[in-house]
Motif scaffolding. Sequence first.
Motif, short mmCIF file in Angstrom:
data_model
loop_
_atom_site.label_atom_id
_atom_site.label_comp_id
_atom_site.label_asym_id
_atom_site.label_seq_id
_atom_site.Cartn_x
_atom_site.Cartn_y
_atom_site.Cartn_z
N GLY A 136 -19.05 -27.62 86.59
CA GLY A 136 -18.94 -27.79 88.03
C GLY A 136 -17.64 -28.45 88.46
O GLY A 136 -16.90 -29.01 87.64
N ARG A 137 -17.41 -28.43 89.77
CA ARG A 137 -16.18 -29.01 90.33
C ARG A 137 -16.41 -30.40 90.88
O ARG A 137 -15.47 -31.17 91.05
CB ARG A 137 -15.62 -28.11 91.45
CG ARG A 137 -15.24 -26.70 91.02
CD ARG A 137 -14.02 -26.70 90.09
NE ARG A 137 -14.38 -26.99 88.69
CZ ARG A 137 -13.50 -27.33 87.77
NH1 ARG A 137 -12.23 -27.45 88.07
NH2 ARG A 137 -13.89 -27.56 86.53
N SER A 155 -17.19 -31.65 93.96
CA SER A 155 -16.40 -31.93 95.16
C SER A 155 -16.93 -33.13 95.95
O SER A 155 -16.17 -33.83 96.62
CB SER A 155 -16.36 -30.69 96.05
OG SER A 155 -17.68 -30.28 96.40
N GLU A 191 -11.80 -36.89 95.91
CA GLU A 191 -10.59 -36.28 95.37
C GLU A 191 -10.39 -36.69 93.90
O GLU A 191 -10.84 -37.74 93.47
CB GLU A 191 -9.37 -36.72 96.20
CG GLU A 191 -9.41 -36.25 97.65
CD GLU A 191 -9.34 -34.75 97.79
OE1 GLU A 191 -8.68 -34.11 96.93
OE2 GLU A 191 -9.94 -34.20 98.72
N PRO A 210 -12.39 -33.28 88.07
CA PRO A 210 -13.84 -33.10 88.11
C PRO A 210 -14.57 -34.34 87.61
O PRO A 210 -14.15 -35.00 86.66
CB PRO A 210 -14.07 -31.90 87.18
CG PRO A 210 -12.79 -31.12 87.28
CD PRO A 210 -11.71 -32.15 87.40
N HIS A 247 -15.64 -25.42 82.65
CA HIS A 247 -14.83 -24.53 83.49
C HIS A 247 -13.61 -24.11 82.69
O HIS A 247 -13.03 -24.92 81.95
CB HIS A 247 -14.42 -25.26 84.76
CG HIS A 247 -13.82 -24.37 85.80
ND1 HIS A 247 -12.52 -23.92 85.74
CD2 HIS A 247 -14.37 -23.82 86.93
CE1 HIS A 247 -12.28 -23.16 86.79
NE2 HIS A 247 -13.39 -23.07 87.53
N ASP A 287 -10.64 -23.85 83.40
CA ASP A 287 -9.44 -24.65 83.68
C ASP A 287 -9.49 -26.05 83.06
O ASP A 287 -8.50 -26.79 83.15
CB ASP A 287 -9.25 -24.80 85.20
CG ASP A 287 -8.97 -23.47 85.88
OD1 ASP A 287 -8.59 -22.51 85.18
OD2 ASP A 287 -9.16 -23.40 87.12
N ASP A 288 -10.63 -26.42 82.47
CA ASP A 288 -10.82 -27.81 82.04
C ASP A 288 -10.69 -28.03 80.55
O ASP A 288 -11.12 -29.05 80.02
CB ASP A 288 -12.20 -28.30 82.50
CG ASP A 288 -12.34 -28.41 84.00
OD1 ASP A 288 -11.30 -28.40 84.68
OD2 ASP A 288 -13.48 -28.49 84.49
#
Length: 397
Positions: A11-12, A14, A18, A21, A54, A56-57
């Motif tokens: 998950g991100r 959100s 800010e 993750p 993810h 990207d992680d």
Amino acid sequence: MSVAALIVAAGRGSRAGEGIPKQYRLVQGQSVLARTLFAFASHPRISRTVVVIHPDDRAFYEAAIRALPSPESTVLPCVHGGTTRQDSVRNGLDALAASNPEIVLVHDAARPFASSDLIDRAIEAGDLWGAAVPGTPVTDTIKIVGDRSEVVSTPDRSALRAVQTPQSFKFPLLLAAHRAAADADLHSFSDDGALAEWAGLKVHVFEGEPGNIKLTHPGDFQEAERRMRSRETTYLTRLGTGFDVHAFGEGDHVWLGGIKVPHDRGVIAHSDGDVILHALTDAILGALADGDIGTHFPPSHPQWRGASSDRFLAHAVELVRHRGGMVDHLDATLLCERPRLGPHREAMRQRIAEIAGLRLDQVSLKATTTEKLGFTGRREGIAAQAAATIRLPEVNA
């Protein structure tokens, strides 16, 4: 019973504000994922763990793995997640399908406070019912509201539970349910319990933990920092030794290190006479300052006649766990002229590691003769000596 853990970390986050993750944010110097992963990967009843991340992680994930207190050989290569949480879990299940565990625990990476006792309850509930989720009683009054924020009804909170993870399932049942949902083009189930209900499984609720919170909002991380500071534990290392001996008698095999070894003699013993496991058991009990094997398993008691010695070693390890400790290393030396240890050494190491819930590199096994001196040199019997290193929480007087 083979048990796998699936940690959902794709998950991100959100709502956590800010930044990176939430599962990779640091709490008391260690990432949330590293803390969560260690709780499952180090649990003696879990044989393999897979993390869904993810794409990207990757760098964050590798940093979390490096930060584990010790390398965990039970952690499988990570898996990339999908568009939804449900898709991510299915990808993880597909990755576990080759090993086909009996039970799978699905846990949110952002819940770093799951205790060993909660994990035990999850395993037992999944084995008993096939589909089970942890839940805690709801303490606030719950209102069901309509489109205009008007109260529609007030359910009886005694029948309500706030559901957590780890959620526990018979692996084939959950895998089939996920694949059926994908075939039906359904991808938005918020948890695996809901998906299992849709698939027609009867989902049971077992006792959760109020402290097993999910880190969701910025304030949750502040609370997690406070809790981590208050629970920092100092561990003391303890060393124990053990020794066991049995005379040879009639028979065609001996038990050594949990392995049945062909031999031209047997041993005279109340249990199966496994000198290696007996010595290791006494070494752990010595480190605990908790008597010896005869204290816990009296040879006068008929219950232990012919008993398999793996039960003794597993019991000693469980005593360490229940005191909040861990076994770091087991080392045993076999003393005999025959049988030869070499052909069976690795099988014995593997079996001891399985019984004690350790990695293979935490088990050492050696053998020596006594140069034909003494009872072992005359081939009248067999002996073993052992050492165990454990860590226990420091207790303030």
